[in-house]
Write a protein that holds these residues in place. Structure first.
Motif, mmCIF file in Angstrom:
data_model
loop_
_atom_site.group_PDB
_atom_site.id
_atom_site.type_symbol
_atom_site.label_atom_id
_atom_site.label_comp_id
_atom_site.label_asym_id
_atom_site.label_seq_id
_atom_site.Cartn_x
_atom_site.Cartn_y
_atom_site.Cartn_z
ATOM 1 N N LEU A 108 -109.117 -24.953 27.896
ATOM 2 C CA LEU A 108 -108.711 -23.999 29.279
ATOM 3 C C LEU A 108 -109.442 -22.613 28.837
ATOM 4 O O LEU A 108 -109.819 -21.938 29.849
ATOM 5 N N ILE A 109 -109.507 -22.044 27.636
ATOM 6 C CA ILE A 109 -110.018 -20.777 27.205
ATOM 7 C C ILE A 109 -111.418 -21.052 27.771
ATOM 8 O O ILE A 109 -112.239 -19.703 28.411
ATOM 9 N N ALA A 130 -111.835 -20.810 31.417
ATOM 10 C CA ALA A 130 -111.560 -19.403 31.997
ATOM 11 C C ALA A 130 -112.824 -18.344 31.641
ATOM 12 O O ALA A 130 -113.169 -17.513 32.437
ATOM 13 N N SER A 173 -114.745 -16.624 34.716
ATOM 14 C CA SER A 173 -114.981 -15.150 34.888
ATOM 15 C C SER A 173 -115.902 -14.567 34.664
ATOM 16 O O SER A 173 -116.358 -13.279 34.722
#
Length: 213
Positions: free
Chosen positions: A204-205, A208, A212
């Motif tokens: 999930l990191i 992200a 981004s």
């Protein structure tokens, strides 16, 4: 022991494919290894297993979530994650999200944890513990089984990809924590969920970071 020998044979086959085929054999080496580990677990379960090993209780999910988040925070400190940029595993602009989802997120987030925990904790850990319990006692047998299952778990990852010192340390801590959960609760699903939570947090990191970028 037959199941452990079969799994070792499959791991050897996966390594052979990885080393002999172009680009490391692609996903074939991974799937061959997973097939061997799964077959070993199925064979072991068919021969017999401790009562309640496959039972699930909601408290297992609570243990897994708390420990998974805690271990991932420790991993961040050990690896110096605060001084590093977000990992970027795919480019949304080039349509790489779905291939990453099916090719990495689901296998690494769910498939790998289930297969590895079923083998290393539900088979290796249990077989060694049961084999040594009468001669060494439950405490010594449990400690030996924990160290062996965690150690072989690390070695499997080292065999298929380069592993840094901090990565190897955290793999050992993850394997030891999973083994301790099984030994203390007598159930495997806490270990499976812990492994899933630990892996999914990193994925999930990564997601992200990609979104981004």
């Amino acid at each position: 022991m037959v199941s452990l020998g079969g799994a070792a044979f499959a791991i050897g086959g996966g390594l052979l494919v990885r080393n002999a085929w172009p680009a490391g054999g692609g996903p074939l080496s991974l799937w061959l290894t997973w097939l061997g580990l799964t077959s070993a677990a199925v064979y072991a379960f068919a021969r017999g297993r401790p009562a309640g090993l496959l039972r699930f209780r909601p408290i297992d999910l609570i243990y897994a979530t708390g420990l998974g988040v805690g271990l991932r925070l420790v991993q961040g400190v050990v690896s110096g994650a605060n001084s590093k940029t977000f990992p970027i595993p795919f480019s949304p602009a080039r349509g790489e999200f779905l291939p990453w989802l099916w090719g990495e997120f689901i296998p690494a987030g769910v498939g790998g944890p289930v297969v590895e925990e079923m083998f290393f904790r539900a088979v290796v850990l249990v077989v060694i513990f049961q084999a040594l319990r009468r001669s060494l006692g439950s405490l010594s047998a449990g400690a030996t089984a924990l160290l062996f299952s965690a150690g072989t778990f690390v070695l499997l990852h080292c065999a298929f990809a380069p592993v840094s010192l901090d990565e190897g340390l955290m793999l050992f801590v993850l394997g030891s924590t999973s083994a301790a959960l099984v030994l203390l609760t007598g159930r495997i699903w806490g270990a499976v969920c812990l492994h899933i939570v630990y892996n999914v947090i990193f994925l999930l990191i990564s997601m992200a970071g990609a979104l981004s970028a």
